[in-house]
Design a protein around this motif. Structure first.
Motif, PDB file in Angstrom:
ATOM      1  N   GLU A 102      70.042 -13.121  26.076  1.00 34.25           N
ATOM      2  CA  GLU A 102      68.954 -13.376  27.017  1.00 34.25           C
ATOM      3  C   GLU A 102      67.673 -13.913  26.382  1.00 34.25           C
ATOM      4  O   GLU A 102      67.167 -14.952  26.811  1.00 34.25           O
ATOM      5  N   ASN A 106      66.152 -17.672  27.118  1.00 35.18           N
ATOM      6  CA  ASN A 106      64.844 -17.861  27.728  1.00 35.18           C
ATOM      7  C   ASN A 106      63.920 -18.658  26.828  1.00 35.18           C
ATOM      8  O   ASN A 106      63.024 -19.355  27.307  1.00 35.18           O
TER       9      ASN A 106
ATOM     10  N   THR B 205      56.651 -21.068  34.314  1.00 33.26           N
ATOM     11  CA  THR B 205      57.454 -21.771  33.316  1.00 33.26           C
ATOM     12  C   THR B 205      57.305 -23.278  33.477  1.00 33.26           C
ATOM     13  O   THR B 205      57.147 -24.015  32.504  1.00 33.26           O
ATOM     14  N   PHE B 251      58.076 -19.026  26.507  1.00 29.41           N
ATOM     15  CA  PHE B 251      58.808 -17.763  26.564  1.00 29.41           C
ATOM     16  C   PHE B 251      57.869 -16.596  26.835  1.00 29.41           C
ATOM     17  O   PHE B 251      58.124 -15.770  27.725  1.00 29.41           O
ATOM     18  N   THR B 254      56.424 -16.732  30.349  1.00 28.20           N
ATOM     19  CA  THR B 254      57.430 -16.374  31.349  1.00 28.20           C
ATOM     20  C   THR B 254      57.688 -14.873  31.350  1.00 28.20           C
ATOM     21  O   THR B 254      57.812 -14.252  32.412  1.00 28.20           O
TER      22      THR B 254
END
Lengths: 278, 273, 339
Positions: A102, A106, B205, B251, B254
Motif C-alpha cells: 500500500e 500510494n 492528490t 504521498f 494524500t
C-alpha cells in the motif's frame, strides 16, 4: 432521483432533453457572440477557431494527428485496464499483500510521470512505444486502486456463501468477485479515461513528430493561437465523446448487474449501483 | 467473574495479536520498499540505461541531501504546496456550492450535467500552452489549471453526497414540514459531508500532481521547475531527487487528507452485511 | 469587446489574482514612465524595471552592468528574473507587462510578429561571429556514416527546440543540398538526453549547444559542415533584447536609457572576458573547465537586417510561419542600431 419510476411520456422526454441542453447551448452562443470580432491575439473569434478545425480536418492534418494519438491511447488504456483489473482482483482478496504494497503504491501514483518522458524515449525508442507505455502507466493507478477497493467492498457474507457452497475459485473469481467489484471497476476506468487523455498530451511533448498533443504544443511554440485552441477543443471533444460512449457501455453492462442485485431499499449496494447508473 | 476475566484476556490477546500483525505489516511494507530500492540500484548500475538518464539510488540520495540544505529548494516546495493548496481551496469554494445545489435540485443537476461531464474529461494540462500565452509563467496560470482539474471531480462527488439522502429521511422531513434552511443544515449537509470529504481527498492528490505537472511543462516556479532545470543543467541525480520529492509530497498530502477524511467518516453508517 | 472576453475567462482566476497580489509574486514595474520629451532619466529617481535574462549564458554583461552601476547611472533600477529556456513564454510576458525587457532569440519573435503579437527587438546582445569557434551545431556520433548534408536524407535528428534558429539553419542547408525537407524526421528531446539518443541510435544526428555541445565533442561526435548558421545565415543575431510595442510607445526614454546602459556594459564585457567568466562561475551551472576555456562571442553590434530578413523568409518557406514578415518595419525598433 427517482427518474426510473416516473412515467415517461413524450412531453416528459422532450422536457428532459431541453433541461439537459439549455445551459450548454446558451453558453456556447455566449462564447460565439462575445468573441465575435475579437482582436485580442490570445482569444480569436470562436468562428476563426471553428474554421481552423474544419480546415485542419479538410487537409487531413488533424485527422491524422487524432488517429495517431487515439491509437496510442486505446492501446495504453487497454493494457492499463487488463493489468489494473487483474492486479486489483489479486490484491483485493489478499489483505496481507495489499497492506505490504500500500504505501509503495500510494507513493508511485503521486509521481509526476511527465518527468520520465525522456527516459522512456531512450529506453523504448523514438516511436509510439514510449507513448503507449506512458499512457498505460498513467491509466494504471485509478484502475488498480478502484478495483482493489471494489473487491474489498464486496460484503464478506457473499464471499463466504460462495465459499461454503464450494464454488470453484475460477468461477468464483468471475461470477462473484469480478461482478461484485464491477461498479467500482467502471468508476476507476472512467477516471483512467480522463487521465489517459492528459497523458496523450504529456507523452507527445518529447520525441514526437505527430499526434494531437504534438499539434497543440507545437502550435503554441509558433504562436499559432487559433491552431492551439483548435487542437485543444478537438482533444476535449474526443475526451467527452469517449466518456459518453463509456457511460453507455457502463449502462448496458451494469443494467444486467442491477437487475440481479438484491433490491433491498436503502442498502448501500443498491444505492451505489443507482449512483453509477444515474 | 470468570466471564469478565475471560473477556479481558481475550481482549488482551486480540490486542496483542493485532499489535503483532501490525508490526509484521509494517515489516512487510518496509520489505517491499527496500526491494524496490534494491531493484532500482541494480538496474541503474547494470548499464541497461545510460547512467546520465537513470542515476543509481545512492547518487540520488546524495543529491537529495544536498538539496535539503538549499533555501531555493524549500522555496520550490513552498511554491508547489502553496499553489496546490490555494488551487484546492479555490476549487472547493467553487465546486462544493455548485455540487450541493445540483445534488438538491434535479433541475440544476440536469442543466449542468453535460457541462460537468465535459469538464471532468477535459485535459486541463492541454490548456497550459494557451494559458501561459495569456498569463505567462506566474501563479494565476498554475491556479487556473489546478482549479479546472480539481473542480469537476469535486462537483461530482458533492452531487453524489447530496443525492444520497435516504428517501425515508426525506419523507420524514417533508411530513414534519421542516423548513429548508434547517433541512439543509441538519440533514443535507451532514449527509453529503462524507462524500465531500472523499472528494476533497481525491482532489488533494490531483492538485499536487497537476501543480507539479504544470511546473514541469510550463516552467512555473516549484518542484517541477527545479526538476526541469536540473534536467537542462544535465544534473540527472538532482532531477531524480526532485522527482522523489514530488512523489513524497503527494504521498504525505494524500495521507493527511485520508486521516482527515477518516475522522469525518467515523460516524458514517457502516455497510450492512 | 476583447476586454469583456478577458474578464469572462478570468472570472475563475479572480480569487487567484487577489492571492497573487497578496503573495507579492507580481514583479510589474511601479515606476512612472518618463516623459517623452526628456532625453535622459534622473538617476536620483530611478525607474524600476523588471527584465528576464536567458537561462544559460549570454547575460553576463547584464550582471556586470548592474554590479558596476551602469544602469543606475542611466536612472534605472533593474531586477532580474531567470528565464525558463522556453522562448514562447517571453513574448506574452512582455505584452502583458509582467516584465519590461527580455532576452530573446531570433526565431520566436519572428514567429510572434507574424501572428501580430506586438513586440519589437530593441538591441543586439550577440550576433554570430564567424571568427569564434562554433559552440552549437549539428553533431553526428562517432562511427556514423553521415559525412555530408546530403547524407541526412531519411534520417532522424534530435534537438531541444523544434522551432528555433538552429533547425531553420539546418533546413536551409538541406534545401541547398537538394534534400527534401519532409524526408528528415525532427524530434524534440531534453538537452541532456540528446547525446544518449545518438549513442543508442535512436537519433542519427543531434542539434545541441554550449556545454552539451562541448561534452558531445569530447565523446567523439563531429560537427557536420555547412549546417550551422555561420554557413547558412552568417552574422545573424543570436540573442537580442525585446520589449512590447506598448511599452516602447509609452516609455521611449526608458528604452533609450536601457539600450545605452546595455551598450556600455557590453563594451566593458568585451574588454574584460575574465569578469564574464566570473559571472558564469557564480550564476550558472556550467562545468568549470568549459567556463575557463570557451571562446566568448563578442557582444553588441548592429542588427544585420538583410540576414534577419533571410531568416524570416526561410521560416516562411519551411512552414514555421504562415505570413511573410518584413523585418525592418515589423520586428525591429525604429531607433535600433541596424545596417
Amino acid at each position: 432521483m427517482t427518474d426510473a419510476h416516473a412515467p415517461v411520456t413524450a412531453s416528459a422526454r422532450i422536457g428532459r432533453v431541453v433541461t439537459l441542453l439549455w445551459l450548454p447551448v446558451v453558453l456556447l452562443i455566449a462564447v460565439f457572440w462575445l468573441t465575435a470580432g475579437s482582436t485580442n491575439i490570445y482569444f480569436p473569434p470562436a468562428t476563426t477557431v471553428v474554421s481552423t478545425i474544419v480546415d485542419g480536418f479538410a487537409d487531413g492534418e488533424l485527422g491524422a494527428a487524432l488517429g495517431y494519438s487515439m491509437t496510442n491511447f486505446a492501446l495504453g488504456f487497454f493494457i492499463a485496464g487488463i493489468v489494473g483489473i487483474a492486479g486489483g482482483l489479486f490484491l483485493g482478496e489478499r489483505p496481507a499483500i495489499r497492506g505490504a504494497f500500500e504505501p509503495m503504491l500510494n507513493f508511485v501514483r503521486a509521481l509526476p510521470f511527465v518527468a520520465l518522458v525522456p527516459i522512456f524515449i531512450i529506453a523504448l525508442g523514438i516511436s509510439a512505444a514510449p507513448k503507449i507505455a506512458l499512457i498505460a502507466l498513467g491509466c494504471l493507478w485509478p484502475v488498480l486502486l478502484n478495483t482493489t477497493d471494489g473487491v474489498r467492498a464486496i460484503s464478506p457474507s457473499i464471499l463466504e456463501t460462495s465459499r461454503s457452497y464450494r464454488v470453484g475459485s475460477a468461477l468464483r473469481l468471475r461470477r462473484v468477485t469480478l461482478m461484485g467489484a464491477l461498479p467500482q471497476i467502471f468508476a476507476g476506468l472512467r477516471v483512467a479515461l480522463s487521465v489517459g487523455i492528459v497523458m496523450v498530451v504529456v507523452s507527445e511533448m518529447y520525441g514526437s513528430t505527430e499526434g494531437i498533443g504534438y499539434y497543440i504544443l507545437f502550435s503554441a511554440q509558433r504562436f499559432a493561437i487559433a491552431e492551439t485552441w483548435a487542437g485543444t477543443f478537438v482533444l476535449a471533444a474526443v475526451g467527452y465523446l469517449l466518456n459518453v460512449v463509456f457511460v453507455w457501455i457502463e449502462h448496458l453492462t451494469l443494467g444486467w448487474y442491477e437487475r440481479r442485485a438484491p433490491r433491498v431499499r436503502g442498502t448501500r449496494t443498491a444505492r451505489s449501483a443507482q449512483k453509477v447508473l444515474a | 467473574m470468570t466471564l469478565s476475566v475471560t473477556l479481558r484476556r481475550t481482549g488482551e490477546a486480540r490486542r496483542a495479536g493485532s499489535e503483532r500483525s501490525k508490526l509484521s505489516r509494517v515489516a512487510a511494507q518496509i520489505g517491499v520498499i527496500a526491494g524496490a530500492i534494491i531493484l532500482w540500484e541494480v538496474i541503474a548500475r547494470s548499464g541497461v540505461l545510460p547512467a546520465s538518464l537513470l542515476p543509481p539510488f545512492s547518487e540520488v540520495v546524495v543529491a537529495l541531501v544536498s538539496l535539503l540544505g538549499q533555501a531555493s529548494f524549500w522555496g520550490d516546495v513552498g511554491a508547489t504546496l502553496g499553489g496546490a493548496m490555494l488551487g484546492l481551496v479555490t476549487s472547493a469554494v467553487i465546486a462544493i456550492p455548485i455540487g450541493l445545489l445540483a445534488g438538491l435540485s434535479p433541475f440544476v443537476e440536469r442543466s449542468t450535467r453535460i457541462l460537468v461531464d465535459i469538464g471532468r474529461s477535459f485535459p486541463s494540462i492541454a490548456l497550459l500552452p494557451v494559458i501561459i500565452l495569456f498569463y505567462g509563467t506566474t501563479l494565476p496560470t498554475k491556479l487556473i489549471v489546478i482549479v479546472l482539474a480539481c473542480s469537476f471531480p469535486l462537483i461530482v462527488q458533492t452531487i453524489y453526497g447530496a443525492r444520497g439522502i435516504e428517501e425515508s429521511i426525506i419523507e420524514t422531513a417533508r411530513s414534519y414540514r421542516i423548513r429548508f434552511r434547517l433541512y439543509f443544515l441538519r440533514v443535507a449537509l451532514p449527509t453529503a459531508t462524507p462524500s465531500i470529504m472523499t472528494g476533497l481527498r481525491l482532489a488533494t492528490t490531483v492538485a499536487v500532481l497537476v501543480a507539479v505537472g504544470a511546473e514541469v511543462i510550463g516552467g512555473l516556479p516549484g518542484i517541477g521547475q527545479g526538476l526541469a532545470q536540473a534536467q537542462l543543467d544535465g544534473a540527472s541525480a538532482t532531477a531524480f531527487a526532485y522527482f522523489v520529492v514530488a512523489g513524497t509530497l503527494g504521498f504525505v498530502v494524500t495521507r493527511l487528507a485520508e486521516l482527515l477524511e477518516a475522522r469525518f467518516l467515523r460516524w458514517r453508517p457502516s455497510d450492512n452485511d | 469587446m476583447h476586454a469583456r472576453v478577458r474578464r469572462y475567462v478570468a472570472v475563475g482566476a479572480a480569487v487567484a489574482a487577489a492571492a497573487l497580489a497578496l503573495s507579492g509574486c507580481a514583479s510589474s514595474a511601479s515606476g512612472t514612465p518618463a516623459g517623452a520629451t526628456t532625453a535622459t532619466l534622473d538617476p536620483a529617481h530611478p525607474v524600476k524595471i523588471s527584465v528576464i535574462r536567458s537561462a544559460g549564458g549570454q547575460f553576463e554583461p547584464l550582471e556586470i552592468g548592474i554590479q558596476k552601476g551602469f544602469y543606475k547611472d542611466e536612472g534605472l533600477d533593474v531586477s532580474v528574473k531567470a528565464g525558463t529556456g522556453n522562448p514562447a513564454t517571453l513574448a506574452p510576458q512582455l505584452v502583458s507587462g509582467q516584465v519590461q525587457f527580455a532576452m530573446i532569440d531570433i526565431a520566436s519573435p519572428i514567429a510572434a510578429v507574424s501572428q501580430s503579437v506586438p513586440i519589437k527587438l530593441i538591441s543586439v546582445i550577440q550576433n554570430d561571429d564567424p571568427s569564434i569557434a562554433p559552440s552549437a551545431g549539428l553533431l553526428v556520433p562517432p562511427g556514423s556514416g553521415i559525412t555530408s548534408v546530403a547524407d541526412l536524407k531519411g534520417k532522424t535528428i534530435a534537438t531541444n527546440q523544434l522551432a528555433g534558429l538552429p533547425v531553420v539553419s539546418v533546413n536551409k542547408a538541406l534545401k541547398s543540398a537538394g534534400v527534401p525537407l519532409d524526408s528528415v524526421k525532427w524530434v524534440q528531446l531534453t538537452p541532456d538526453a540528446l547525446v544518449d539518443a545518438a549513442q543508442s541510435h535512436q537519433a542519427d544526428a543531434i542539434l545541441t549547444f554550449a556545454a552539451f555541445f562541448q561534452g558531445a565533442i569530447e565523446k567523439g561526435f563531429t560537427l557536420l559542415d555547412g549546417t550551422t548558421a555561420r554557413s547558412t545565415l552568417p552574422r545573424v543575431t543570436q540573442v537580442a533584447w525585446g520589449a512590447s510595442d506598448q511599452y516602447i510607445a509609452k516609455n521611449p526614454a526608458v528604452v533609450a536609457a536601457f539600450v545605452r546602459a546595455n551598450e556600455r556594459a557590453q563594451e566593458y564585457a568585451n574588454d574584460h572576458p575574465d569578469e564574464v567568466r566570473a559571472v558564469d562561475t557564480k550564476l550558472t551551472k556550467l562545468p568549470a573547465d568549459y567556463i575557463a576555456n570557451r571562446q566568448i562571442q563578442p557582444f553588441s553590434g548592429p542588427f544585420h537586417v538583410d540576414v534577419i530578413q533571410q531568416t524570416a523568409d526561410a521560416m516562411l518557406s519551411q512552414g514555421f510561419i504562415k505570413k511573410k514578415v518584413d523585418v525592418a518595419s515589423q520586428l525591429l525598433w525604429s531607433d535600433a542600431e541596424k545596417n
